[in-house]
Design a protein around this motif. Structure first.
Motif, PDB file in Angstrom:
ATOM      1  N   LYS A 139       0.847  -1.190   0.000  1.00  0.00           N
ATOM      2  CA  LYS A 139       0.000   0.000   0.000  1.00  0.00           C
ATOM      3  C   LYS A 139       0.876   1.230   0.000  1.00  0.00           C
ATOM      4  O   LYS A 139       1.813   1.359   0.798  1.00  0.00           O
ATOM      5  CB  LYS A 139      -0.910   0.025   1.240  1.00  0.00           C
ATOM      6  N   SER A 140       0.587   2.126  -0.928  1.00  0.00           N
ATOM      7  CA  SER A 140       1.323   3.386  -0.955  1.00  0.00           C
ATOM      8  C   SER A 140       0.326   4.522  -1.066  1.00  0.00           C
ATOM      9  O   SER A 140      -0.830   4.319  -1.480  1.00  0.00           O
ATOM     10  CB  SER A 140       2.305   3.404  -2.131  1.00  0.00           C
TER      11      SER A 140
ATOM     12  N   HIS B 146       5.661   4.494   0.147  1.00  0.00           N
ATOM     13  CA  HIS B 146       5.277   3.082   0.275  1.00  0.00           C
ATOM     14  C   HIS B 146       5.162   2.754   1.752  1.00  0.00           C
ATOM     15  O   HIS B 146       6.162   2.763   2.480  1.00  0.00           O
ATOM     16  CB  HIS B 146       6.296   2.187  -0.426  1.00  0.00           C
ATOM     17  N   ILE B 147       3.961   2.487   2.191  1.00  0.00           N
ATOM     18  CA  ILE B 147       3.708   2.253   3.615  1.00  0.00           C
ATOM     19  C   ILE B 147       3.806   0.767   3.951  1.00  0.00           C
ATOM     20  O   ILE B 147       4.502   0.380   4.882  1.00  0.00           O
ATOM     21  CB  ILE B 147       2.312   2.792   4.014  1.00  0.00           C
ATOM     22  N   LEU B 148       3.122  -0.057   3.181  1.00  0.00           N
ATOM     23  CA  LEU B 148       3.195  -1.506   3.397  1.00  0.00           C
ATOM     24  C   LEU B 148       3.893  -2.124   2.195  1.00  0.00           C
ATOM     25  O   LEU B 148       3.543  -1.828   1.051  1.00  0.00           O
ATOM     26  CB  LEU B 148       1.786  -2.094   3.567  1.00  0.00           C
TER      27      LEU B 148
ATOM     28  N   SER C  86       3.954   4.065  10.997  1.00  0.00           N
ATOM     29  CA  SER C  86       4.483   2.854  10.363  1.00  0.00           C
ATOM     30  C   SER C  86       3.431   2.124   9.530  1.00  0.00           C
ATOM     31  O   SER C  86       3.759   1.191   8.807  1.00  0.00           O
ATOM     32  CB  SER C  86       5.075   1.909  11.419  1.00  0.00           C
ATOM     33  N   GLY C  87       2.170   2.526   9.667  1.00  0.00           N
ATOM     34  CA  GLY C  87       1.145   1.921   8.818  1.00  0.00           C
ATOM     35  C   GLY C  87       0.187   0.988   9.541  1.00  0.00           C
ATOM     36  O   GLY C  87      -0.536   0.218   8.901  1.00  0.00           O
ATOM     37  N   LYS C  88       0.126   1.075  10.850  1.00  0.00           N
ATOM     38  CA  LYS C  88      -0.730   0.161  11.626  1.00  0.00           C
ATOM     39  C   LYS C  88      -2.212   0.356  11.278  1.00  0.00           C
ATOM     40  O   LYS C  88      -2.930  -0.605  11.042  1.00  0.00           O
ATOM     41  CB  LYS C  88      -0.519   0.383  13.142  1.00  0.00           C
TER      42      LYS C  88
ATOM     43  N   THR D 196      -3.379   1.785   8.635  1.00  0.00           N
ATOM     44  CA  THR D 196      -3.551   1.410   7.226  1.00  0.00           C
ATOM     45  C   THR D 196      -3.759  -0.102   7.112  1.00  0.00           C
ATOM     46  O   THR D 196      -4.671  -0.564   6.429  1.00  0.00           O
ATOM     47  CB  THR D 196      -2.308   1.845   6.420  1.00  0.00           C
TER      48      THR D 196
ATOM     49  N   GLY E  92       7.480  -1.386   6.799  1.00  0.00           N
ATOM     50  CA  GLY E  92       6.428  -1.825   5.901  1.00  0.00           C
ATOM     51  C   GLY E  92       6.157  -3.310   5.904  1.00  0.00           C
ATOM     52  O   GLY E  92       5.299  -3.793   5.177  1.00  0.00           O
TER      53      GLY E  92
END
Ligand SMILES: Nc1ncnc2c1ncn2[C@@H]1O[C@H](COP(=O)(O)OP(=O)(O)OP(=O)(O)O)[C@@H](O)[C@H]1O
Ligand SMILES: [Mg+2]
Length: 252
Positions: free
Chosen positions: A13-14, A23-25, A46-48, A50, A221
């Motif tokens: 996922k970005s 780019h997060i994940l 950090s994308g939690k 998301t 990520g």
């Protein structure tokens, strides 16, 4: 596959475009067994959230597969995804998202009436849940008349009311003091275990880590497994050694 509630593989996922693209994940993967209580931890940004939104079918990944309760979520259209979410998933948020003009009882009962229960059925189920959460003296109070801990307990009751197979919570203790955070997590995890539900919690709060079966850390990520509270030292072991072959797996 059937013992897994959630299986996410190769999730990317970005956000943004061109040079602004972040780019997060990056090929994040995770398997969560039915009835498991998993916490997602990691630094801010950090994308939690998301990832939780993707696992909760609120957000679509750019790439990667997601199976929830054996359903291929990527194959569902928007309306099917919404219906799937309503039927099988429950959500708890940091800020409760309660209707301010409704009593504790009506906040829960309304969500049940909207799902087709009669008013008497909805009231009876809501009352029973509020009693289980120790709020029997508070049922007719509105959110502004409740403490923050009580509001979060109402939000927990509302999320449980529809008996979802999977409950997802984003920072459920972030608005609470330490004592109320422990109380809410104790009640939540007791009720989830009694019902055999799967629970995924995003949290920064190390004090509630003991309530998890497993803590998964989001790093660069990707997801890295930490088996139990206090076992975060494992995060420095080589990635290959962290992978498991049973149902509850990190498959990044
Ligand atoms: N819709 C969006 N558009 C653009 N960027 C976004 C969007 N959603 C999230 N991001 C960015 O993605 C990154 C991860 O966000 P996310 O909310 O998932 O982090 P988090 O780990 O939950 O952080 P926190 O612990 O602070 O809640 C952040 O840099 C955020 O700004
Ligand atoms: Mg977040």
């Amino acid at each position: 596959m059937s013992s897994l509630s959630i299986l996410a593989c190769g999730v990317h996922k970005s956000f943004g475009t061109g040079a602004q693209r972040t780019h997060i994940l990056k090929s994040a993967g995770l398997g969560i067994a039915a009835g498991e209580i998993v916490f997602l931890a990691g630094p801010s940004g950090s994308g939690k959230t998301t990832l939780l939104s993707i696992l909760g079918c609120l957000l679509t990944p750019d790439e990667g597969g997601l199976h929830v309760l054996g359903h291929d979520v990527g194959a569902l259209n928007h309306a099917q995804r919404t219906a799937f979410r309503c039927q099988y998933l429950g959500f708890i948020f940091q800020t409760f998202n309660l209707f301010p003009t409704l009593s504790a009882l009506d906040n829960i009962a309304l969500s049940l009436v909207m799902r087709g229960l009669s008013a008497p059925q909805a009231n009876a189920r809501s009352l029973a849940l509020l009693e289980q959460l120790g709020l029997q003296q508070r049922v007719h109070l509105r959110p502004a008349q409740l403490s923050t801990g009580e509001c979060q307990r109402v939000a927990v009751a509302r999320a449980l009311a529809n008996e979802p197979a999977i409950l997802l919570a984003d920072e459920p203790t972030a608005s609470l003091d330490g004592e109320n955070g422990q109380l809410v997590l104790q009640l939540l995890t007791d009720l989830v275990r009694q019902r055999g539900m799967t629970l995924v919690v995003v949290t920064h709060d190390h004090r509630i880590f003991p309530f998890a079966d497993r803590i998964v850390h989001l790093e660069n990520g990707r997801l890295i497994r930490a088996s139990k509270p206090g076992d975060l030292a494992n995060l420095s072991t080589p990635k290959e050694q962290r992978h498991e072959r049973n149902g509850a797996t990190v498959c990044g």
